[in-house]
Scaffold this motif. Structure first.
Motif: not given
Length: 322
Positions: A35-45, A49-50, A63-72, A89-94
């Motif tokens: 749920a975040w842009t490519p290149g960040g920690a979420n995308d890397i992890l 895992l994929g 792997i499909e990036n769907r960023p925006g609105a703090s990952g929501t 999905t690989l989810g994170s705190m926000p």
């Protein structure tokens, strides 16, 4: 009576079909949403895992990036997807721990609409400044911020992220006034930080390490309880003077609620097995990640506690999401 029997028989057939499908899972490619842009920690992890899941099951993981609105945005997409294990999905705190406090019209309930598969890792953040800022320690930063109220700006990857709340906690505990500047992901936030348009950040370690090592950013402290093996010379914020300060970015794998338990168990086993692979462990270690693993129940317990913690902190600190 006959109609009732037909309904019961149909339900039994559907249950048997679902059980058979879960037993054979997976029989086609799996979509893993970041749920975040490519290149960040979420995308890397997510990509690491994929690869693990693909090798385990012999099926492609896209792997499909769907960023925006703090990952929501990406998280809502998964919550509303079929509960068959083919969209995860690989989810994170926000998207989970702070979203309910951020968005009154949130299109999903992080507890009711998604189910944890496995707790993957916790990654500490690093307090970094642009080298042009004349500070080399946390006490110097606090002194500078107090002498220049409202003049410092810190970036984040989005409202409610650990990089946002890391800055808000720093403001609260350090009694300083700084401006929060949210971005739509790691890459644009770091571009402006390196370029000097914002002066500091409390960003995830993986994206920062090359910039710290290359001298483009100056590391003042890590936000975890203990120092990082990747930056052993850098103190924790707690050590540097703000006692009790701690925050980090966590990562869990989720599926839509209602996903068959057999599918959850298969994915949990794949993730945990992958976390034991030497190459994956080294890759995560290189990112500064603390590997967690464990059962879906353990992940769910952590999520409930974290949601309660940050809901309370946001309320007490009077944090307003802009």
């Amino acid at each position: 009576m006959k109609a009732t029997l037909r309904i019961a028989a149909a339900a039994a057939l559907m249950a048997a079909a679902a059980c058979a499908a879960a037993q054979d899972y997976p029989t086609k490619p799996i979509r893993l949403i970041s749920a975040w842009t490519p290149g960040g920690a979420n995308d890397i992890l997510a990509r690491a895992l994929g690869q693990v899941i693909s090798q385990r099951f012999g099926q492609p993981v896209v792997i499909e990036n769907r960023p925006g609105a703090s990952g929501t945005i990406g998280t809502a997409h998964v919550a509303q997807s079929p509960a068959d294990g083919y969209t995860i999905t690989l989810g994170s705190m926000p998207s989970y721990s702070t979203a309910p406090s951020m968005f009154p019209d949130l299109r999903y309930d992080p507890i009711k609409d998604l189910v944890p598969i496995a707790f993957v890792a916790i990654v500490p953040n690093v307090l970094v400044v642009n080298p042009s800022l004349p500070v080399k320690s946390v006490p110097e930063l606090l002194a500078y911020a107090k002498a220049n109220p409202g003049k410092l700006a810190f970036s984040s990857v989005g409202n409610g992220s650990s990089s946002h709340l890391g800055g808000e906690l720093f403001k609260l505990m350090g009694h300083v006034d700084m401006t929060h500047v949210p971005y739509k992901g790691t890459a644009p936030a770091l571009v402006d930080l390196v370029g000097g348009r914002v002066q500091l950040a409390f960003e995830n370690m993986p994206a920062l390490l090359p910039l710290i090592n290359g001298g483009q950013l100056r590391a003042l402290a890590v936000t975890s309880r203990a120092r990082s093996a990747l930056l052993p010379q850098v103190p924790t914020v707690d050590e540097a003077g703000l006692k009790g300060y701690e925050i980090g970015a966590w990562y869990m794998m989720f599926a839509p609620a209602g996903t068959p338990r057999k599918v959850i168990d298969k994915l949990n086993e794949a993730v945990n097995a992958g976390l034991q692979q030497p190459d994956i462990r080294q890759r995560l270690k290189d990112l500064g990640a603390e590997i967690v693993g464990g059962t879906p129940e353990q992940a769910a317990d952590f999520l409930k506690r974290d949601l309660a913690r940050w809901t309370d902190v946001i309320k007490q600190a009077h944090i307003v999401f802009n």
